[in-house]
Design an enzyme around this catalytic site. Structure first.
Site, short mmCIF file in Angstrom:
data_model
loop_
_atom_site.label_atom_id
_atom_site.label_comp_id
_atom_site.label_asym_id
_atom_site.label_seq_id
_atom_site.Cartn_x
_atom_site.Cartn_y
_atom_site.Cartn_z
N HIS A 254 0.83 -1.21 0.00
CA HIS A 254 0.00 0.00 0.00
C HIS A 254 0.86 1.26 0.00
CE1 HIS A 254 0.99 0.59 4.24
NE2 HIS A 254 0.50 -0.61 4.55
N CYS B 52 3.58 -4.78 6.60
CA CYS B 52 3.27 -4.67 5.17
C CYS B 52 4.49 -4.20 4.38
CB CYS B 52 2.11 -3.69 4.96
SG CYS B 52 0.58 -4.17 5.79
#
Length: 502
Positions: A138, A146
């Site tokens: 993202h 992430c």
């Protein structure tokens, strides 16, 4: 986190992607020109590779010859955890392994500008009892397990994935590695307890390297199997179960021969490097993740953490270079995990010990996974209409970034205390911190404390019409439209092209 995910989710087909300018941004002209130069079509399939140590994300695209070629390499702004696979929920680890991304995993309403779900845990992870959810690629340059890019980068990557789906690709493969699987990196990390797992996924790395084709991935006996096919005398394709015994299968002989040739060269070079005494990489489990040197150079006292810059390139040399996208003010560069460092035993030199061949891969005990919430967004519904499985696609709310200063530890005598080890670790991690600590010890005149400023509201959640980010390929940081103006959507936009499906 759940509340943030619900706010970020797209829960109705009535939400037109023509109004979602972020998800509908066109592929930049410079990338389209690069595709033409490399004999690629705009809507041909893609493949993604991620490397933690190098902090790089590669986009590969299929050429008209049928093989994949490298289109572009993006520096990763932030990744979390240590080198090694994700094992359990909350360990802050970015996953490693092979994952499949279908349209239902694309999140156009992400709280982190744009995102797509990696698909962790896959069947292999589940067979080992590994847990975790909402592991994304993202924007926002903020990570808690992430792979985080800048908003401009993820907009470009998202558009490439979107176009590949338009071209008929049902899912693109994501390969996540601790580092480029070269003999020198394998030699440097030869004592790492994750080496058996890394050797297993290197098999898939080698398949792609020699064929330039997306390797077919299956799982059985709690291991990866690449490019398996049915035997010549079999009447049906083999059925794989990650926890069950492997069925009868074969690997095409041309692939076997090419992979064996590559691995023989790699093993010979590995043996040479070990014989000449290539140093073993130091274990840095107290450091949370890494950051590409391009971004670390832009942040005061920034560090690449567990990532490494190219030889001969320093952060000072990159300080004046242009960053590939906007670095948010709340960026959290890699730092030592102070609790882990303080509780760690006193550092001591250890002899190099080869990893035994019988070493097993550590796995967490099976735990109850959190029930996944279904997202009814456009991509999710599109995936279901195309016969593709649905999965949770909402990104979590960006965590508040805590900033804390490390007080200089007092001088101690042997044996060293936790506080003294903490100070030593911080001094090693942040160059020049020992000088700053000495300066802090010097008496300073009293200064009246400034009144605390009122807290500013968090405005980073997804908006109905969020501001667009300029493309990193066509000049990040330069205005591409008048502030406040609605973006122009072409006649072949995402919404109009899929109105028939809806």
């Amino acid at each position: 986190m759940t509340a943030g995910g619900l706010l970020a989710g797209c829960n109705t087909d009535q939400v037109s992607l023509a109004t979602n300018a972020k998800a509908n941004q066109p592929v930049p002209p410079k990338l389209i020109a690069a595709m033409a130069e490399k004999d690629m079509d705009l809507q041909s399939p893609i493949l993604v590779r991620l490397f933690k140590q190098e902090a790089e994300l590669e986009i590969w695209k299929q050429t008209r010859s049928g093989q994949f070629a490298l289109l572009k390499t993006y520096p990763i702004c932030r990744w979390s955890g240590d080198l090694g696979p994700k094992v359990r929920e909350g360990d802050r680890q970015a996953p490693e392994g092979f994952y499949s991304i279908n349209p239902s995993q694309m999140n156009p309403q992400s709280a982190y500008y744009l995102s797509f779900n990696t698909g962790y845990p896959n069947a292999f992870d589940k067979a080992l009892g590994r847990t975790g959810s909402q592991l994304m690629v993202h924007g926002d340059c903020s990570s808690r397990g992430c792979y985080a890019m800048t908003d401009e980068q993820i907009a470009e990557i998202y558009s490439l994935g979107r176009e590949s789906f338009f071209g008929g690709q049902k899912a693109f493969q994501l390969q996540a590695y601790p580092f480029r699987m070269t003999p020198v990196n394998m030699a440097r990390h030869r004592n790492n307890p994750n080496m058996p797992f890394w050797k297993m996924i290197k098999e898939g790395y080698d398949h792609f390297e020699v064929t330039r084709q997306e390797p077919k991935v299956d799982f059985c006996e709690k291991k990866y199997v690449f490019d398996a096919a049915k035997p010549a005398d079999a009447k049906r394709d083999p059925v794989f179960d990650a926890s069950a015994k492997c069925p009868a299968y074969v690997i095409p002989e041309d692939i076997v021969a090419a992979v064996r040739g590559k691995q023989a060269k790699d093993e010979a070079e590995y043996a040479r490097l070990v014989a000449k005494g290539t140093p073993v990489a130091r274990m840095n489990t107290g450091i949370d993740g890494g950051m590409n040197k391009v971004f670390a150079a832009k942040i005061p006292e920034g560090s690449t953490g567990l990532s490494e810059g190219a030889e001969g390139t320093t952060l000072q040399m990159l300080a004046m270079a242009k960053a590939p996208g906007t670095i948010p003010s709340h960026v959290n560069p890699p730092k030592p995990n102070l609790d882990a460092v303080a509780s760690a035993p006193a550092p001591q030199e250890e002899p190099v010990v080869a990893v035994p061949a019988s070493t097993r891969i550590a796995s967490a005990a099976p735990t109850t996974e959190k029930p996944q919430e279904k997202s009814g967004g456009f991509f999710s519904n599109l995936g279901r209409k195309m016969g593709i499985g649905s999965s949770d696609t909402t990104a979590t709310t960006p965590p508040p970034q805590a900033t804390a200063s490390v007080a200089p530890a007092a001088t101690t005598t042997t044996p060293p205390t936790a506080a003294s080890r903490l100070k030593a670790a911080v001094s090693r991690f942040v160059p020049g911190s020992d000088k700053k600590d000495a300066a802090k010890d010097a008496p300073k005149p009293a200064v009246a404390a400034k009144p605390a400023e009122p807290a500013k509201p968090d405005t980073r959640l997804a908006q109905t019409r969020p501001a667009l980010k300029p493309s990193v390929s066509d000049g990040a940081g330069e205005a591409t439209q008048i502030m406040g103006a609605a973006p122009i959507v072409s006649s072949n936009s995402f919404d109009s092209r899929f109105s028939a499906v809806k």
